[in-house]
Design a protein around this motif. Structure first.
Motif, PDB file in Angstrom:
ATOM      1  N   ARG A   3       0.832  -1.196   0.000  1.00 38.38           N
ATOM      2  CA  ARG A   3       0.000   0.000   0.000  1.00 38.38           C
ATOM      3  C   ARG A   3       0.867   1.247   0.000  1.00 38.38           C
ATOM      4  O   ARG A   3       1.789   1.386   0.810  1.00 38.38           O
ATOM      5  CB  ARG A   3      -0.919   0.011   1.215  1.00 38.38           C
ATOM      6  N   VAL A  79       1.881  10.904  12.253  1.00 37.73           N
ATOM      7  CA  VAL A  79       2.440   9.755  11.540  1.00 37.73           C
ATOM      8  C   VAL A  79       3.290   8.962  12.522  1.00 37.73           C
ATOM      9  O   VAL A  79       4.218   9.500  13.134  1.00 37.73           O
ATOM     10  CB  VAL A  79       3.295  10.185  10.336  1.00 37.73           C
ATOM     11  N   ASP A  80       2.974   7.712  12.702  1.00 37.69           N
ATOM     12  CA  ASP A  80       3.746   6.807  13.551  1.00 37.69           C
ATOM     13  C   ASP A  80       4.746   6.091  12.652  1.00 37.69           C
ATOM     14  O   ASP A  80       4.418   5.092  12.001  1.00 37.69           O
ATOM     15  CB  ASP A  80       2.819   5.814  14.244  1.00 37.69           C
ATOM     16  N   ALA A  83       5.517   2.297  13.628  1.00 38.80           N
ATOM     17  CA  ALA A  83       4.481   1.326  13.275  1.00 38.80           C
ATOM     18  C   ALA A  83       4.055   1.438  11.819  1.00 38.80           C
ATOM     19  O   ALA A  83       3.244   0.635  11.346  1.00 38.80           O
ATOM     20  CB  ALA A  83       3.266   1.505  14.176  1.00 38.80           C
ATOM     21  N   ARG A  84       4.563   2.447  11.121  1.00 41.40           N
ATOM     22  CA  ARG A  84       4.187   2.721   9.739  1.00 41.40           C
ATOM     23  C   ARG A  84       2.673   2.887   9.597  1.00 41.40           C
ATOM     24  O   ARG A  84       2.003   2.213   8.809  1.00 41.40           O
ATOM     25  CB  ARG A  84       4.675   1.615   8.802  1.00 41.40           C
ATOM     26  N   ARG A  85       2.145   3.846  10.377  1.00 41.72           N
ATOM     27  CA  ARG A  85       0.714   4.132  10.323  1.00 41.72           C
ATOM     28  C   ARG A  85       0.495   5.639  10.263  1.00 41.72           C
ATOM     29  O   ARG A  85       1.201   6.403  10.936  1.00 41.72           O
ATOM     30  CB  ARG A  85      -0.031   3.543  11.528  1.00 41.72           C
ATOM     31  N   HIS A  87      -2.242   8.575  11.026  1.00 45.53           N
ATOM     32  CA  HIS A  87      -3.443   8.845  11.815  1.00 45.53           C
ATOM     33  C   HIS A  87      -4.100  10.125  11.298  1.00 45.53           C
ATOM     34  O   HIS A  87      -3.425  11.133  11.068  1.00 45.53           O
ATOM     35  CB  HIS A  87      -3.093   8.989  13.293  1.00 45.53           C
ATOM     36  N   ASP A  97      -7.007   5.513  11.022  1.00 43.53           N
ATOM     37  CA  ASP A  97      -5.584   5.321  10.737  1.00 43.53           C
ATOM     38  C   ASP A  97      -5.426   4.346   9.585  1.00 43.53           C
ATOM     39  O   ASP A  97      -6.318   3.545   9.289  1.00 43.53           O
ATOM     40  CB  ASP A  97      -4.831   4.834  11.973  1.00 43.53           C
ATOM     41  N   LEU A  98      -4.279   4.456   8.921  1.00 41.17           N
ATOM     42  CA  LEU A  98      -3.960   3.618   7.771  1.00 41.17           C
ATOM     43  C   LEU A  98      -2.536   3.101   7.902  1.00 41.17           C
ATOM     44  O   LEU A  98      -1.626   3.858   8.234  1.00 41.17           O
ATOM     45  CB  LEU A  98      -4.068   4.426   6.478  1.00 41.17           C
ATOM     46  N   ALA A  99      -2.345   1.828   7.623  1.00 44.75           N
ATOM     47  CA  ALA A  99      -0.993   1.278   7.533  1.00 44.75           C
ATOM     48  C   ALA A  99      -0.441   1.580   6.149  1.00 44.75           C
ATOM     49  O   ALA A  99      -1.189   1.726   5.182  1.00 44.75           O
ATOM     50  CB  ALA A  99      -1.017  -0.220   7.781  1.00 44.75           C
ATOM     51  N   TYR A 100       0.875   1.720   6.060  1.00 44.83           N
ATOM     52  CA  TYR A 100       1.481   1.995   4.762  1.00 44.83           C
ATOM     53  C   TYR A 100       2.767   1.196   4.590  1.00 44.83           C
ATOM     54  O   TYR A 100       3.463   0.880   5.556  1.00 44.83           O
ATOM     55  CB  TYR A 100       1.768   3.486   4.594  1.00 44.83           C
ATOM     56  N   ASP A 101       3.071   0.867   3.338  1.00 45.95           N
ATOM     57  CA  ASP A 101       4.377   0.317   2.976  1.00 45.95           C
ATOM     58  C   ASP A 101       5.262   1.421   2.405  1.00 45.95           C
ATOM     59  O   ASP A 101       6.482   1.392   2.569  1.00 45.95           O
ATOM     60  CB  ASP A 101       4.212  -0.806   1.948  1.00 45.95           C
TER      61      ASP A 101
END
Length: 435
Positions: A3, A79-80, A83-85, A87, A97-101
């Motif tokens: 993502r 932005v965390d 954790a690569r998320r 908010h 929140d969204l996770a990202y690559d």
């Protein structure tokens, strides 16, 4: 599926999302987080304020023009990176929140406001459609109220409009606004002998300091010929509900103050926790954030090294933002194994400044133009640069040339929605004293 999350849909974020969606073609999920469902074509905003263009012409639908991109309505507040998320809060203040690559930060810029007493409370910014609609309503309202005012001093104040900042935005607002008020005043017999004043202020020694002296002089000559009072070397010392006190000591009674004295990176850029330079997220020449190979930044909020000017950063312009968006898309795709990364290097292609009517100043590919040829180039450039709504925009321009401009108030935006102290997320009144 990996993502890619893109934060912001200005010039940089929009073009990054479009190129990634085309280049990856379903091999990665592209998510765009933005407070609105449109990308704003900012250069034509003064024409919305002047009633030349319908506001929808410069609002490019994200869902219609970005197939393959998932839109998430929201404003990112944190932005965390561990954790690569990402908010965010949606328009109804619901957190998400969204996770990202891969993460692309293209949060853009906001009004740059100086700690001048009264400016945040009594002037209005010019960075979005609400401000443009409100300014148009207010201009019409002031002319209509002036036509019924019994007090000559009140009438004169309502017919005086002050624009602070003689860069691209301020100059275009003053140029387009003066033509609008001229047309409006003609419709009111009571204002037949009443001068309508426009003041254009800037501490710089001339208007449009970004331009060559020759073209800047041409633009200033056009403005002065129309009656715009251009005041180089002069700005606002204090603003009140009754008018502005200028730095030369003169008090100008007015009910309308437009603030166009520059922009600064969106405060979220400095608050994310990444290294930054003067509020802009630090990147390398590949638009990647040092120490975080999965995070990229572009546009006004990114401190991108300018390879054509060693030791300097790329300017905060729409031209850079658009091209950085395309470049970051290529480099993000390369980081996912598709294609090769390349450093961002851009040579200036020129500029265009619309002065209203049939007047403009332009320097495409280094060729200085003014008058009608510059106007043709200016409008042609905008039609090519706009991602959508080209035919509707051209039709609006044609109708404006043939028909009398409409002059009704929309009444959609209340005054408290657009003062600088509420439009700028980092400029509440309590923070002014600390600046």
């Amino acid at each position: 599926m990996q993502r890619v999350v893109i934060v912001g849909a200005g010039f940089a974020g929009y073009h990054a999302a479009r190129k990634l969606a085309k280049g990856l073609k379903g091999r990665a999920e592209i998510v765009l987080v933005n407070p609105t469902d449109y990308s704003l074509y900012l250069p034509l905003l003064p024409e919305v304020a002047a009633g030349v263009l319908d506001p929808r012409r410069i609002a490019v639908s994200l869902t219609d023009t970005l197939p393959g991109v998932r839109l998430v309505l929201g404003t990112v507040d944190r932005v965390d990176t561990a954790a690569r998320r990402v908010h965010y809060r949606d328009p109804e203040e619901t957190p998400g929140d969204l996770a990202y690559d891969r993460l692309v930060l293209a949060v853009g810029s906001v009004n740059k406001v100086l700690p001048i007493p009264g400016v945040a409370e009594h002037s209005h910014g010019f960075r979005g459609i609400p401000e443009a609609i409100y300014l148009r309503d207010k201009i019409i309202r002031q002319i209509e109220l002036a036509a019924t005012a019994a007090d000559p001093a009140e009438r004169a104040a309502r017919c005086t409009f002050v624009v602070v900042g003689a860069g691209y935005t301020g100059t275009e607002v003053a140029a387009a606004g003066q033509l609008l008020t001229r047309a409006l005043a003609r419709r009111h017999p009571a204002l037949r002998d009443q001068p309508v004043r426009w003041l254009l202020l800037d501490l710089a020694p001339r208007v449009l300091p970004e331009l060559s002296p020759r073209l800047a002089a041409t633009a200033e000559r056009v403005l002065r010929r129309r009656g715009v009072d251009v005041r180089p070397g002069t700005s606002v010392k204090e603003a009140t509900a009754e008018g502005v006190l200028l730095t030369d000591g003169e008090f100008v009674p007015t009910r309308t103050i437009v603030w166009g004295a520059g922009v600064r990176p969106d405060p979220v850029a400095a608050g994310i926790g990444l290294a930054h330079l003067r509020g802009r997220i630090e990147t390398d020449e590949f638009l990647a954030v040092p120490g975080y190979p999965e995070i990229f930044a572009c546009g006004d909020a990114a401190a991108v090294p300018d390879l054509t000017r060693p030791g300097e950063l790329c300017a905060m312009t729409g031209q850079h933002a658009e091209r950085q968006g395309n470049a970051v898309a290529r480099n993000v795709a390369a980081s996912l194994g598709h294609g090769a990364a390349r450093p961002y290097k851009h040579h200036d292609l020129g500029f265009v400044v619309d002065l209203g009517g049939w007047q403009a100043a332009a320097k495409p590919l280094g060729v200085p133009l003014s008058g009608l040829p510059a106007k043709v180039v200016t409008r042609g450039y905008h039609l090519m640069a706009m991602p959508a709504n080209r035919i509707r925009t051209a039709v609006d321009w044609a109708l404006d040339a043939l028909l009398r401009r409409q002059s009704v108030q929309f009444g959609l935006v209340r005054s408290p929605a657009v003062p600088l102290d509420s439009a700028d997320p980092e400029l509440p009144a309590r923070d002014l004293a600390a600046r």
